[in-house]
Design a protein around this motif. Structure first.
Motif, mmCIF file in Angstrom:
data_model
loop_
_atom_site.group_PDB
_atom_site.id
_atom_site.type_symbol
_atom_site.label_atom_id
_atom_site.label_comp_id
_atom_site.label_asym_id
_atom_site.label_seq_id
_atom_site.Cartn_x
_atom_site.Cartn_y
_atom_site.Cartn_z
ATOM 1 N N LYS A 282 58.129 54.623 22.043
ATOM 2 C CA LYS A 282 57.071 53.808 21.447
ATOM 3 C C LYS A 282 56.178 54.648 20.543
ATOM 4 C CE LYS A 282 56.554 50.172 24.854
ATOM 5 N NZ LYS A 282 55.724 49.623 25.939
ATOM 6 N N LYS A 283 55.877 55.874 20.986
ATOM 7 C CA LYS A 283 55.024 56.757 20.191
ATOM 8 C C LYS A 283 55.699 57.135 18.883
ATOM 9 C CE LYS A 283 52.511 58.982 23.947
ATOM 10 N NZ LYS A 283 52.328 60.218 24.699
ATOM 11 N N ASN A 284 56.978 57.371 18.958
ATOM 12 C CA ASN A 284 57.705 57.794 17.772
ATOM 13 C C ASN A 284 59.148 57.331 17.909
ATOM 14 O OD1 ASN A 284 58.927 59.033 15.629
ATOM 15 N ND2 ASN A 284 58.334 61.117 16.179
ATOM 16 N N ARG A 285 59.491 56.311 17.151
ATOM 17 C CA ARG A 285 60.853 55.773 17.287
ATOM 18 C C ARG A 285 61.910 56.762 16.802
ATOM 19 N NH1 ARG A 285 62.168 51.699 12.565
ATOM 20 N NH2 ARG A 285 61.039 52.725 10.912
ATOM 21 N N GLU B 155 60.504 55.324 27.611
ATOM 22 C CA GLU B 155 60.010 54.199 26.803
ATOM 23 C C GLU B 155 58.769 54.601 26.016
ATOM 24 O OE1 GLU B 155 59.301 50.642 29.079
ATOM 25 O OE2 GLU B 155 61.260 50.785 30.055
ATOM 26 N N GLU B 156 57.854 55.323 26.673
ATOM 27 C CA GLU B 156 56.624 55.757 26.000
ATOM 28 C C GLU B 156 56.928 56.718 24.858
ATOM 29 O OE1 GLU B 156 54.000 57.312 28.993
ATOM 30 O OE2 GLU B 156 54.039 55.417 30.107
ATOM 31 N N LEU B 157 57.868 57.627 25.077
ATOM 32 C CA LEU B 157 58.257 58.556 24.006
ATOM 33 C C LEU B 157 58.785 57.793 22.797
ATOM 34 C CD1 LEU B 157 60.087 61.319 26.087
ATOM 35 C CD2 LEU B 157 57.974 61.623 24.766
ATOM 36 N N THR C 218 62.010 59.829 17.928
ATOM 37 C CA THR C 218 62.037 60.899 18.932
ATOM 38 C C THR C 218 63.441 61.470 18.987
ATOM 39 O OG1 THR C 218 60.316 59.801 20.211
ATOM 40 C CG2 THR C 218 61.638 61.434 21.368
ATOM 41 N N ASN D 271 64.035 64.613 29.062
ATOM 42 C CA ASN D 271 63.419 63.677 30.000
ATOM 43 C C ASN D 271 64.445 63.199 31.030
ATOM 44 O OD1 ASN D 271 61.174 61.696 30.794
ATOM 45 N ND2 ASN D 271 62.902 60.343 30.341
ATOM 46 N N THR E 75 58.604 56.976 31.052
ATOM 47 C CA THR E 75 58.282 58.093 30.165
ATOM 48 C C THR E 75 59.153 58.025 28.916
ATOM 49 O OG1 THR E 75 57.614 59.490 32.013
ATOM 50 C CG2 THR E 75 58.209 60.614 29.964
#
Length: 143
Positions: A63-66, A59-61, A68, A76, A57
């Motif tokens: 990837k979506k927005n560096r 990593e996905e956060l 974050t 998280n 999760t």
């Protein structure tokens, strides 16, 4: 019990298994036989999945927005840690040693230490008194 090969190898999630299958061709199936307490094994796999799900999760956060925010990433991490402690509430005097021995065998030192710190060292005498396995055969490093 079926465990996804890619999950095992990703980030060395189960070091003992990763070491066994690392040189096996990806087109070949792998069967690993081991003797351990099946309930302890399942508990450990579920516990590791909580951690890896939290990591994925995160990593996905990213990837979506560096960009974050650290607060979102910390939230998280806090949720993952909370989920791990909730799972550790399932550790009992009866299953503690089986979990620790199996975690040690699987080379999951972080699981072993969490169970040790959270449960075993606080409940040592009760765990030993409820022990149904022969402690004479356990590697002294484990105890």
């Amino acid at each position: 019990m079926f465990i996804d090969r890619a999950w095992v190898q990703k980030n060395n999630n189960i070091p003992h298994f990763s070491n066994v299958i690392k040189n096996v061709d990806k087109n070949e199936g792998v069967e690993i036989t081991m003797n351990c307490n099946s309930d302890a094994f399942k508990w450990i796999i579920d516990f590791v999945k909580i951690k890896t799900d939290g990591d994925e999760t995160k990593e996905e956060l990213l990837k979506k927005n560096r960009f974050t925010s650290n607060a979102i990433l910390q939230e998280n991490d806090d949720q993952t840690e909370s989920n791990l402690y909730e799972k550790m509430d399932e550790v009992t005097n009866e299953n503690c040693l089986n979990i620790m021995v199996t975690a040690y065998f699987l080379q999951l030192q972080w699981v072993y230490r969490k169970v040790w710190d959270y449960y075993f060292k606080r409940n040592f005498s009760e765990v030993i008194n409820k022990c149904k396995i022969s402690l004479s055969n356990i590697n002294p490093v484990i105890i």
